[in-house]
Design a protein around this motif. Structure first.
Motif, PDB file in Angstrom:
ATOM      1  N   ARG A   8     -51.686  32.197-120.758  1.00 51.01           N
ATOM      2  CA  ARG A   8     -53.145  32.161-120.831  1.00 51.01           C
ATOM      3  C   ARG A   8     -53.637  33.056-121.980  1.00 51.01           C
ATOM      4  NH1 ARG A   8     -54.371  34.701-116.427  1.00 51.01           N
ATOM      5  NH2 ARG A   8     -53.958  32.937-115.042  1.00 51.01           N
ATOM      6  N   TRP A   9     -53.050  34.250-122.089  1.00 54.47           N
ATOM      7  CA  TRP A   9     -53.403  35.156-123.188  1.00 54.47           C
ATOM      8  C   TRP A   9     -53.148  34.477-124.540  1.00 54.47           C
ATOM      9  CZ3 TRP A   9     -50.699  36.977-127.352  1.00 54.47           C
ATOM     10  CH2 TRP A   9     -51.246  38.063-128.055  1.00 54.47           C
ATOM     11  N   MET A  10     -52.008  33.809-124.647  1.00 53.80           N
ATOM     12  CA  MET A  10     -51.651  33.143-125.896  1.00 53.80           C
ATOM     13  C   MET A  10     -52.641  32.040-126.248  1.00 53.80           C
ATOM     14  SD  MET A  10     -48.280  30.823-126.623  1.00 53.80           S
ATOM     15  CE  MET A  10     -48.991  29.535-125.570  1.00 53.80           C
ATOM     16  N   LEU A  11     -53.004  31.202-125.273  1.00 48.20           N
ATOM     17  CA  LEU A  11     -53.919  30.087-125.523  1.00 48.20           C
ATOM     18  C   LEU A  11     -55.318  30.574-125.878  1.00 48.20           C
ATOM     19  CD1 LEU A  11     -52.825  27.685-122.647  1.00 48.20           C
ATOM     20  CD2 LEU A  11     -52.502  27.304-125.086  1.00 48.20           C
ATOM     21  N   GLU A  12     -55.789  31.589-125.157  1.00 50.57           N
ATOM     22  CA  GLU A  12     -57.125  32.120-125.438  1.00 50.57           C
ATOM     23  C   GLU A  12     -57.195  32.720-126.835  1.00 50.57           C
ATOM     24  OE1 GLU A  12     -57.561  34.752-122.160  1.00 50.57           O
ATOM     25  OE2 GLU A  12     -58.345  33.200-120.794  1.00 50.57           O
ATOM     26  N   ASN A  13     -56.134  33.406-127.248  1.00 45.65           N
ATOM     27  CA  ASN A  13     -56.108  33.982-128.592  1.00 45.65           C
ATOM     28  C   ASN A  13     -55.920  32.911-129.657  1.00 45.65           C
ATOM     29  OD1 ASN A  13     -56.037  37.183-128.872  1.00 45.65           O
ATOM     30  ND2 ASN A  13     -55.191  36.616-126.882  1.00 45.65           N
ATOM     31  N   LEU A  14     -55.180  31.863-129.335  1.00 48.89           N
ATOM     32  CA  LEU A  14     -55.030  30.753-130.280  1.00 48.89           C
ATOM     33  C   LEU A  14     -56.383  30.121-130.582  1.00 48.89           C
ATOM     34  CD1 LEU A  14     -53.142  28.795-131.867  1.00 48.89           C
ATOM     35  CD2 LEU A  14     -53.162  27.345-129.833  1.00 48.89           C
ATOM     36  N   LEU A  15     -57.185  29.912-129.548  1.00 57.49           N
ATOM     37  CA  LEU A  15     -58.516  29.334-129.753  1.00 57.49           C
ATOM     38  C   LEU A  15     -59.384  30.255-130.610  1.00 57.49           C
ATOM     39  CD1 LEU A  15     -59.380  27.804-126.249  1.00 57.49           C
ATOM     40  CD2 LEU A  15     -58.674  26.608-128.321  1.00 57.49           C
ATOM     41  N   GLU A  16     -59.276  31.559-130.386  1.00 60.49           N
ATOM     42  CA  GLU A  16     -60.045  32.496-131.210  1.00 60.49           C
ATOM     43  C   GLU A  16     -59.605  32.424-132.664  1.00 60.49           C
ATOM     44  OE1 GLU A  16     -62.583  34.497-130.543  1.00 60.49           O
ATOM     45  OE2 GLU A  16     -62.726  33.766-128.494  1.00 60.49           O
ATOM     46  N   GLU A  35     -55.880  25.616-117.122  1.00 61.43           N
ATOM     47  CA  GLU A  35     -56.932  26.616-116.934  1.00 61.43           C
ATOM     48  C   GLU A  35     -57.767  26.821-118.200  1.00 61.43           C
ATOM     49  OE1 GLU A  35     -55.258  30.257-115.557  1.00 61.43           O
ATOM     50  OE2 GLU A  35     -54.492  29.408-113.680  1.00 61.43           O
ATOM     51  N   VAL A  36     -57.092  26.902-119.351  1.00 60.61           N
ATOM     52  CA  VAL A  36     -57.779  27.220-120.606  1.00 60.61           C
ATOM     53  C   VAL A  36     -58.337  25.983-121.298  1.00 60.61           C
ATOM     54  CG1 VAL A  36     -57.532  28.329-122.871  1.00 60.61           C
ATOM     55  CG2 VAL A  36     -56.292  29.245-120.894  1.00 60.61           C
TER      56      VAL A  36
END
Length: 405
Positions: A129-137, A161-162
């Motif tokens: 989840r951390w990886m996906l959220e940062n990828l989007l950023e 989830e993301v």
């Protein structure tokens, strides 16, 4: 440990939990110099590439936790071709056996293009989840329409989830490997390939599935039940109407695994791994440059019955996509009746159209899908620069516009 506890059911944790714990312990032993050197290298790229990004977090004792990075060209490519995004987390070729995630897609030449990389402590839902959220950023909040993943349960949960609005699909190559490792019967393997790739209605697939469970005695198989629960992510009956940019076959996922492995060793530190992954990215970009050069400086021979439409297609599309379009144009010659499905080029032929209507040309497959300046800049930095200069290939943006019509 199972013997001491009196059975697996009395553990209170899964085997994967044990692996994750061992991974964290190994990670804590990383020499600070290695992690720091990698961060200094990745953050230092900002001097020559202002769009290059590296994001990370720290764990106890100020040690490196998780890391995600992408250079400017990869971030730019994502804006053009990130509507179909692939994650592969099966790559672990580094000194610390850390899960390395490769983010990639396919460009307008139908060639693999890498968007970035991630290095995680373990394969837990929270870290994915951390990886996906940062990828989007990193990618300016642009969300993919289709996400193709390798089948890891934690990753599937994190993606849902993301990126809940995206279509979620399992990579066919990983599905085939999963089937091969769990099913030894060759007839079953053939059936799974049919379900993966053949066109069929959902009702036909479900009927097939029930027959196979009965015939092979799989009604109580945990693996078979899990595969059925995930059927909407891998069975072509559920996915045939979804645009996946050519990721139906297994060759692309298999190819990037083999290609990236050529650049890495299991003894590589984090710094060495990041540097060698960068070499893999450069190789892909060099191939893209040569493909673009070929598109601009060669003219295909017109051979179909719809020469005016074929000529427009040759100017608009890259050579790889034009080859596919040409096959469809040739099919129009054999179509006499319009039945259940209308053939696009047959309708153009029937309506005496001289060119392909603009709304039917998908931008991501066009020759000019990306900024023209990008190719000029990349060529100037390319190892092929000498060859291209000798052949007069380096033009200004205005000259490129002239060549692209």
């Amino acid at each position: 440990m199972a013997g001491v506890a009196g059975g697996y059911s009395l553990f209170g944790f899964l085997k994967k939990d044990a692996y994750n714990y061992a991974d964290k312990a190994r990670w804590a032993k990383i020499v600070d110099g290695d992690a720091n050197a990698a961060l200094v290298y990745l953050e230092g790229k900002d001097d020559s590439d202002s769009m290059s990004v590296a994001r990370y977090n720290m764990i106890a004792d100020e040690r490196l936790g998780n890391l995600i990075w992408a250079d400017g060209a990869s971030r730019s490519d994502y804006q053009y071709f990130g509507n179909v995004l692939v994650f592969d987390s099966t790559y672990r070729k580094n000194k610390y056996k850390r899960p390395v995630v490769i983010f990639f897609g396919v460009n307008n030449h139908k060639q693999t293009t890498i968007f970035g990389f991630g290095l995680l402590m373990d394969e837990s839902v929270s870290l994915y989840r951390w990886m996906l959220e940062n990828l989007l950023e990193v990618m300016c909040r642009k969300k993919p329409l289709v996400v193709i993943i390798d089948g890891d349960i934690a990753m599937i949960k994190a993606v849902k989830e993301v990126l809940p609005e995206a279509i979620h699909r399992l990579c066919a190559w990983h599905v085939e490997r999963n089937v091969t490792s769990n099913m030894k019967d060759e007839n079953l393997k053939v059936l799974f390939k049919r379900w993966l790739y053949s066109e069929m209605e959902i009702a036909e697939f479900e009927a097939d599935w029930e027959d196979v469970l009965e015939e092979f005695g799989l009604k109580d198989s945990l693996w078979a039940n899990q595969m059925h629960e995930k059927r909407k992510m891998w069975a072509n009956a559920y996915l045939s109407d979804k645009f996946c940019a050519g990721f139906l076959t297994t060759s692309r996922c298999e190819g990037i695994n083999a290609f990236v492995n050529k650049f890495s060793k299991s003894t590589h530190s984090i710094l060495e791994m990041s540097q060698n992954l960068e070499l893999a990215v450069r190789e892909y970009r060099n191939k893209e440059i040569l493909l673009q050069f070929n598109c601009i400086h060669t003219v295909p021979v017109m051979t179909t019955c719809l020469k005016s439409i074929e000529s427009v297609a040759a100017r608009v599309y890259t050579r790889e996509v034009f080859s596919d379009v040409k096959k469809e144009i040739e099919k129009a010659r054999a179509v006499n009746l319009v039945r259940k499905r209308r053939h696009m080029f047959f309708m153009m032929k029937a309506e005496h159209l001289a060119k392909i209507p603009e709304p039917l040309v998908l931008k991501r497959w066009r020759l000019d899908a990306e900024s023209l300046d990008k190719y000029v800049e990349n060529w100037e930095e390319s190892s092929e620069r000498g060859y291209l200069l000798r052949h007069g290939a380096l033009y200004s943006a205005s000259q490129w516009l002239f060549f692209l019509g």
